[in-house]
Design an enzyme around this catalytic site. Structure first.
Site, short mmCIF file in Angstrom:
data_model
loop_
_atom_site.label_atom_id
_atom_site.label_comp_id
_atom_site.label_asym_id
_atom_site.label_seq_id
_atom_site.Cartn_x
_atom_site.Cartn_y
_atom_site.Cartn_z
N CYS A 209 0.86 -1.19 0.00
CA CYS A 209 0.00 0.00 0.00
C CYS A 209 0.89 1.23 0.00
CB CYS A 209 -0.89 -0.02 1.24
SG CYS A 209 -2.04 1.36 1.35
N HIS B 264 -9.18 -3.51 -2.91
CA HIS B 264 -8.21 -2.80 -2.07
C HIS B 264 -8.59 -1.31 -1.98
CE1 HIS B 264 -3.88 -2.08 -0.67
NE2 HIS B 264 -4.28 -0.85 -1.00
N GLU B 265 -8.97 -0.71 -3.12
CA GLU B 265 -9.30 0.73 -3.13
C GLU B 265 -10.62 1.01 -2.42
OE1 GLU B 265 -6.81 2.22 -3.73
OE2 GLU B 265 -5.78 0.70 -4.91
N HIS C 248 -10.28 1.21 1.25
CA HIS C 248 -9.78 2.49 1.79
C HIS C 248 -10.94 3.45 2.06
CE1 HIS C 248 -5.45 2.16 1.84
NE2 HIS C 248 -5.35 1.86 0.57
C1 NB4 Z 1 -2.66 -0.97 -4.51
C2 NB4 Z 1 -2.51 -2.44 -4.92
C3 NB4 Z 1 -1.90 -3.31 -3.85
C4 NB4 Z 1 -2.47 -4.70 -4.08
C5 NB4 Z 1 0.36 -5.65 -6.88
C6 NB4 Z 1 0.99 -4.38 -7.39
C7 NB4 Z 1 1.60 -2.18 -7.03
C8 NB4 Z 1 -0.40 -0.37 -5.40
C9 NB4 Z 1 -1.35 -0.25 -4.23
C10 NB4 Z 1 -3.71 -4.55 -4.89
C11 NB4 Z 1 -3.86 -3.09 -5.17
C12 NB4 Z 1 -1.58 1.24 -4.05
C13 NB4 Z 1 -3.72 2.05 -3.28
C14 NB4 Z 1 2.12 -2.11 -8.32
C15 NB4 Z 1 2.04 -3.25 -9.13
C16 NB4 Z 1 2.17 -4.34 -11.34
C17 NB4 Z 1 1.70 -3.77 -12.66
C18 NB4 Z 1 2.19 -2.27 -14.48
C19 NB4 Z 1 3.18 -1.31 -15.03
C20 NB4 Z 1 3.86 -0.73 -12.83
C21 NB4 Z 1 2.90 -1.73 -12.24
C22 NB4 Z 1 3.44 -2.31 -10.98
F1 NB4 Z 1 2.63 -0.99 -8.75
N1 NB4 Z 1 1.03 -3.31 -6.58
N2 NB4 Z 1 1.67 -1.07 -6.21
N3 NB4 Z 1 0.82 -0.91 -5.17
N4 NB4 Z 1 -2.47 1.56 -2.98
N5 NB4 Z 1 1.47 -4.38 -8.65
N6 NB4 Z 1 2.51 -3.27 -10.43
N7 NB4 Z 1 2.66 -2.82 -13.22
O1 NB4 Z 1 -0.73 0.02 -6.49
O2 NB4 Z 1 -2.02 1.64 -1.74
O3 NB4 Z 1 -4.59 2.05 -2.21
O4 NB4 Z 1 3.39 -0.23 -14.11
NI NI Z 2 -3.64 1.13 -0.45
#
Ligand code: NB4
Ligand code: NI
Length: 193
Positions: free
Chosen positions: A110, A153-154, A157
């Site tokens: 997160c 997840h969102e 929040h």
């Molecule tokens: C939200 C996610 C955490 C688990 C698994 C993952 C990343 C987040 C948090 C489910 C939702 C943010 C919002 C990533 C990521 C894979 C796909 C595509 C190309 C980079 C990207 C990286 F960034 N979690 N970050 N965490 N949150 N996969 N990826 N890729 O987004 O706290 O509430 O660009």
């Molecule tokens: Ni989060």
């Protein structure tokens, strides 16, 4: 533009509040906020911009994470067909879901949590989400796989729920058994990345 400095961290009271619904049709201020959240995801996924501004990569963000206790989320990632899926939604709501649950093999992180937390975060495998887009138009859509997990997840929040609240503290790697009627399903999910 939003940066990591705009994102509040665990311990901040806003992350534990139930966020308020937005106006529908959305007002200009809320639309600007939601657009900035969508831009943040785009920037965070662009290696050059992310490096320049020290952004952690994100596939989703919720307004309470930028200390705005309103029901707004942005999601940006690819689906199982490798196509870009991008959503900015006001007042998103899960209107139905599968009995079957799933979880991200690699666990969840997160943007509001600066430590690694391991364990199984159970999520519904399939959900149907209702909400309103930037134009105030109603959106109803089904999601599965990784996208379904990101939406859950969102939306958590918006209800003051953090992903680690869903990890069983006595058995962090507990795998929630799918309900009996779907154990023998013939259809296979795509592997979760
Ligand atoms: C939200 C996610 C955490 C688990 C698994 C993952 C990343 C987040 C948090 C489910 C939702 C943010 C919002 C990533 C990521 C894979 C796909 C595509 C190309 C980079 C990207 C990286 F960034 N979690 N970050 N965490 N949150 N996969 N990826 N890729 O987004 O706290 O509430 O660009
Ligand atoms: Ni989060």
């Amino acid at each position: 533009m939003l940066t990591m400095e705009d994102i509040i961290r665990e311990g901040h009271a806003t992350l534990r509040q139930v966020a308020e619904p937005t106006d529908i049709p959305p007002n200009e201020e809320d639309k600007k906020t939601l657009q900035s959240m969508m831009d943040f995801l785009l920037h965070s996924q662009d290696p050059e911009i992310a490096e320049e501004y020290n952004l952690r990569p994100g596939v989703g963000i919720a307004a309470p994470q930028i200390n705005i206790p309103k029901r707004m989320i942005a999601v940006r990632t690819t689906n199982h067909k490798d196509e870009l899926e991008e959503y900015g939604l006001f007042n998103p709501k899960i209107i139905s879901h599968s009995a079957e649950t799933t979880f991200l093999e690699s666990g969840e992180g997160c943007l509001s949590v600066d430590r690694e937390i391991t364990g199984t975060v159970p999520r519904y495998s399939r959900i149907k989400v209702e909400g309103y887009d930037l134009n105030g138009e109603k959106v109803v859509k089904r999601f599965r796989g990784f996208l379904a997990i990101v939406f859950q997840h969102e939306i958590d929040h918006l209800n003051g729920i953090m992903f680690y609240d869903r990890i069983d503290e006595d058995d962090p790697y507990k795998e929630t058994l799918p309900p009996k009627e779907v154990i023998n399903r013939t259809e296979h999910e795509e592997p979760l990345s």
